[in-house]
Design a protein around this motif. Structure first.
Motif, PDB file in Angstrom:
ATOM      1  N   MET A  15      46.839  32.518  73.615  1.00 30.80           N
ATOM      2  CA  MET A  15      47.442  31.222  73.842  1.00 30.80           C
ATOM      3  C   MET A  15      47.388  30.422  72.534  1.00 30.80           C
ATOM      4  O   MET A  15      46.327  30.227  71.956  1.00 30.80           O
ATOM      5  CB  MET A  15      46.681  30.534  74.972  1.00 30.80           C
ATOM      6  N   LYS A  16      48.535  29.993  72.119  1.00 30.22           N
ATOM      7  CA  LYS A  16      48.655  29.276  70.852  1.00 30.22           C
ATOM      8  C   LYS A  16      47.796  28.015  70.813  1.00 30.22           C
ATOM      9  O   LYS A  16      47.255  27.654  69.771  1.00 30.22           O
ATOM     10  CB  LYS A  16      50.128  28.931  70.622  1.00 30.22           C
ATOM     11  N   LEU A  17      47.626  27.362  71.954  1.00 27.78           N
ATOM     12  CA  LEU A  17      46.858  26.120  72.004  1.00 27.78           C
ATOM     13  C   LEU A  17      45.418  26.324  71.538  1.00 27.78           C
ATOM     14  O   LEU A  17      44.872  25.494  70.802  1.00 27.78           O
ATOM     15  CB  LEU A  17      46.867  25.549  73.429  1.00 27.78           C
ATOM     16  N   PHE A  18      44.780  27.430  71.930  1.00 32.03           N
ATOM     17  CA  PHE A  18      43.388  27.653  71.522  1.00 32.03           C
ATOM     18  C   PHE A  18      43.280  27.959  70.029  1.00 32.03           C
ATOM     19  O   PHE A  18      42.277  27.618  69.405  1.00 32.03           O
ATOM     20  CB  PHE A  18      42.736  28.743  72.368  1.00 32.03           C
ATOM     21  N   ILE A  19      44.295  28.574  69.463  1.00 31.66           N
ATOM     22  CA  ILE A  19      44.299  28.787  68.006  1.00 31.66           C
ATOM     23  C   ILE A  19      44.403  27.436  67.297  1.00 31.66           C
ATOM     24  O   ILE A  19      43.687  27.182  66.323  1.00 31.66           O
ATOM     25  CB  ILE A  19      45.433  29.747  67.589  1.00 31.66           C
ATOM     26  N   ILE A  20      45.247  26.573  67.805  1.00 33.33           N
ATOM     27  CA  ILE A  20      45.393  25.237  67.215  1.00 33.33           C
ATOM     28  C   ILE A  20      44.096  24.446  67.366  1.00 33.33           C
ATOM     29  O   ILE A  20      43.617  23.830  66.402  1.00 33.33           O
ATOM     30  CB  ILE A  20      46.582  24.487  67.859  1.00 33.33           C
ATOM     31  N   LEU A  21      43.491  24.480  68.568  1.00 35.25           N
ATOM     32  CA  LEU A  21      42.222  23.766  68.773  1.00 35.25           C
ATOM     33  C   LEU A  21      41.123  24.336  67.881  1.00 35.25           C
ATOM     34  O   LEU A  21      40.294  23.587  67.347  1.00 35.25           O
ATOM     35  CB  LEU A  21      41.803  23.833  70.241  1.00 35.25           C
ATOM     36  N   GLY A  22      41.107  25.647  67.713  1.00 36.23           N
ATOM     37  CA  GLY A  22      40.126  26.269  66.826  1.00 36.23           C
ATOM     38  C   GLY A  22      40.305  25.824  65.385  1.00 36.23           C
ATOM     39  O   GLY A  22      39.333  25.502  64.687  1.00 36.23           O
ATOM     40  N   ALA A  23      41.549  25.800  64.932  1.00 38.22           N
ATOM     41  CA  ALA A  23      41.829  25.382  63.559  1.00 38.22           C
ATOM     42  C   ALA A  23      41.479  23.905  63.346  1.00 38.22           C
ATOM     43  O   ALA A  23      40.894  23.533  62.316  1.00 38.22           O
ATOM     44  CB  ALA A  23      43.290  25.644  63.212  1.00 38.22           C
ATOM     45  N   ILE A  24      41.814  23.063  64.311  1.00 34.76           N
ATOM     46  CA  ILE A  24      41.479  21.642  64.208  1.00 34.76           C
ATOM     47  C   ILE A  24      39.968  21.464  64.141  1.00 34.76           C
ATOM     48  O   ILE A  24      39.450  20.698  63.316  1.00 34.76           O
ATOM     49  CB  ILE A  24      42.082  20.843  65.386  1.00 34.76           C
ATOM     50  N   ASN A  25      39.242  22.184  64.998  1.00 30.64           N
ATOM     51  CA  ASN A  25      37.789  22.053  64.996  1.00 30.64           C
ATOM     52  C   ASN A  25      37.156  22.637  63.745  1.00 30.64           C
ATOM     53  O   ASN A  25      36.139  22.129  63.273  1.00 30.64           O
ATOM     54  CB  ASN A  25      37.191  22.655  66.269  1.00 30.64           C
ATOM     55  N   GLY A  34      35.164  30.837  67.739  1.00 29.31           N
ATOM     56  CA  GLY A  34      35.299  31.363  69.094  1.00 29.31           C
ATOM     57  C   GLY A  34      36.635  30.991  69.718  1.00 29.31           C
ATOM     58  O   GLY A  34      37.278  31.810  70.382  1.00 29.31           O
ATOM     59  N   LEU A  35      37.077  29.752  69.503  1.00 29.04           N
ATOM     60  CA  LEU A  35      38.387  29.333  70.009  1.00 29.04           C
ATOM     61  C   LEU A  35      39.520  30.138  69.375  1.00 29.04           C
ATOM     62  O   LEU A  35      40.488  30.498  70.045  1.00 29.04           O
ATOM     63  CB  LEU A  35      38.609  27.836  69.772  1.00 29.04           C
ATOM     64  N   LEU A  36      39.394  30.415  68.082  1.00 29.85           N
ATOM     65  CA  LEU A  36      40.400  31.248  67.419  1.00 29.85           C
ATOM     66  C   LEU A  36      40.443  32.635  68.055  1.00 29.85           C
ATOM     67  O   LEU A  36      41.527  33.176  68.315  1.00 29.85           O
ATOM     68  CB  LEU A  36      40.110  31.352  65.921  1.00 29.85           C
ATOM     69  N   ALA A  37      39.270  33.206  68.313  1.00 29.28           N
ATOM     70  CA  ALA A  37      39.203  34.528  68.944  1.00 29.28           C
ATOM     71  C   ALA A  37      39.832  34.495  70.331  1.00 29.28           C
ATOM     72  O   ALA A  37      40.588  35.404  70.708  1.00 29.28           O
ATOM     73  CB  ALA A  37      37.752  35.008  69.019  1.00 29.28           C
ATOM     74  N   ILE A  38      39.545  33.455  71.083  1.00 28.53           N
ATOM     75  CA  ILE A  38      40.124  33.327  72.428  1.00 28.53           C
ATOM     76  C   ILE A  38      41.642  33.225  72.337  1.00 28.53           C
ATOM     77  O   ILE A  38      42.364  33.853  73.112  1.00 28.53           O
ATOM     78  CB  ILE A  38      39.517  32.116  73.164  1.00 28.53           C
ATOM     79  N   GLY A  39      42.124  32.448  71.390  1.00 26.20           N
ATOM     80  CA  GLY A  39      43.572  32.330  71.208  1.00 26.20           C
ATOM     81  C   GLY A  39      44.219  33.663  70.904  1.00 26.20           C
ATOM     82  O   GLY A  39      45.302  33.974  71.409  1.00 26.20           O
ATOM     83  N   LYS A  63      46.447  39.383  74.740  1.00 26.96           N
ATOM     84  CA  LYS A  63      46.139  40.750  75.160  1.00 26.96           C
ATOM     85  C   LYS A  63      45.444  40.821  76.512  1.00 26.96           C
ATOM     86  O   LYS A  63      45.447  41.841  77.161  1.00 26.96           O
ATOM     87  CB  LYS A  63      45.267  41.419  74.100  1.00 26.96           C
ATOM     88  N   VAL A  64      44.780  39.743  76.896  1.00 26.44           N
ATOM     89  CA  VAL A  64      43.994  39.710  78.123  1.00 26.44           C
ATOM     90  C   VAL A  64      44.712  38.815  79.124  1.00 26.44           C
ATOM     91  O   VAL A  64      44.961  37.649  78.844  1.00 26.44           O
ATOM     92  CB  VAL A  64      42.570  39.147  77.852  1.00 26.44           C
ATOM     93  N   SER A  65      45.033  39.384  80.281  1.00 26.75           N
ATOM     94  CA  SER A  65      45.689  38.564  81.294  1.00 26.75           C
ATOM     95  C   SER A  65      44.642  38.005  82.248  1.00 26.75           C
ATOM     96  O   SER A  65      43.513  38.481  82.319  1.00 26.75           O
ATOM     97  CB  SER A  65      46.726  39.394  82.056  1.00 26.75           C
ATOM     98  N   GLY A  66      45.007  36.978  82.958  1.00 23.06           N
ATOM     99  CA  GLY A  66      44.102  36.380  83.919  1.00 23.06           C
ATOM    100  C   GLY A  66      43.556  35.049  83.438  1.00 23.06           C
ATOM    101  O   GLY A  66      43.750  34.646  82.293  1.00 23.06           O
ATOM    102  N   MET A 120      34.340  35.337  78.246  1.00 27.04           N
ATOM    103  CA  MET A 120      35.080  36.141  77.267  1.00 27.04           C
ATOM    104  C   MET A 120      34.674  37.613  77.403  1.00 27.04           C
ATOM    105  O   MET A 120      35.525  38.503  77.378  1.00 27.04           O
ATOM    106  CB  MET A 120      34.827  35.651  75.845  1.00 27.04           C
ATOM    107  N   ILE A 121      33.383  37.857  77.546  1.00 22.02           N
ATOM    108  CA  ILE A 121      32.901  39.226  77.706  1.00 22.02           C
ATOM    109  C   ILE A 121      33.523  39.872  78.938  1.00 22.02           C
ATOM    110  O   ILE A 121      34.031  41.002  78.875  1.00 22.02           O
ATOM    111  CB  ILE A 121      31.352  39.259  77.806  1.00 22.02           C
TER     112      ILE A 121
END
Length: 121
Positions: free
Chosen positions: A1-11, A51-56, A61-64, A114-115
């Motif tokens: 999700m692009k939003l978590f990459i953006i939040l990770g970068a902002i943080n 961690g937010l970048l990783a989630i993004g 790749k991970v659904s749900g 995440m795990i």
């Protein structure tokens, strides 16, 4: 999700900026004990920005909903954990330290989700 990459970068950006502010703007203005608390806030914000970048990246790749919940819990953890420590450091109101563990639990839950999300792949 692009939003978590953006939040990770902002943080990540904010962690660098707040770390520099702590080192140059707060040094000598607040006691060393509180400067160390500020540094801990910066450290955990930066770790969880990654961690937010990783989630993004994983979200594609991970659904749900587990990975989505992981991202929101990690973001909430940054706000509650690091945010409470930043405010504690500058105000020296010790009761604010009681809020910090709520953010820590959010961090732990985020990593566990995440795990599980990746394990289910």
């Amino acid at each position: 999700m692009k939003l978590f990459i953006i939040l990770g970068a902002i943080n990540g950006f904010l962690a660098v900026a707040l770390g520099a502010f702590g080192a140059h703007g707060l040094e000598g203005k607040i006691p060393d004990k509180y400067l160390n608390i500020w540094g801990k806030a910066v450290q955990y914000q930066m770790f969880h920005a990654g961690g937010l970048l990783a989630i993004g990246l994983l979200a594609g790749k991970v659904s749900g909903s587990l990975i989505n919940w992981s991202g929101w819990l990690m973001f909430a953890g940054i706000i509650i954990f690091s945010g409470s420590l930043y405010v504690l450091a500058v105000t020296q109101i010790k009761v604010l330290g009681a809020i910090t563990p709520i953010g820590g639990v959010a961090f732990l839950a985020a990593w566990v989700l995440m795990i599980i999300a990746v394990y289910k792949l």
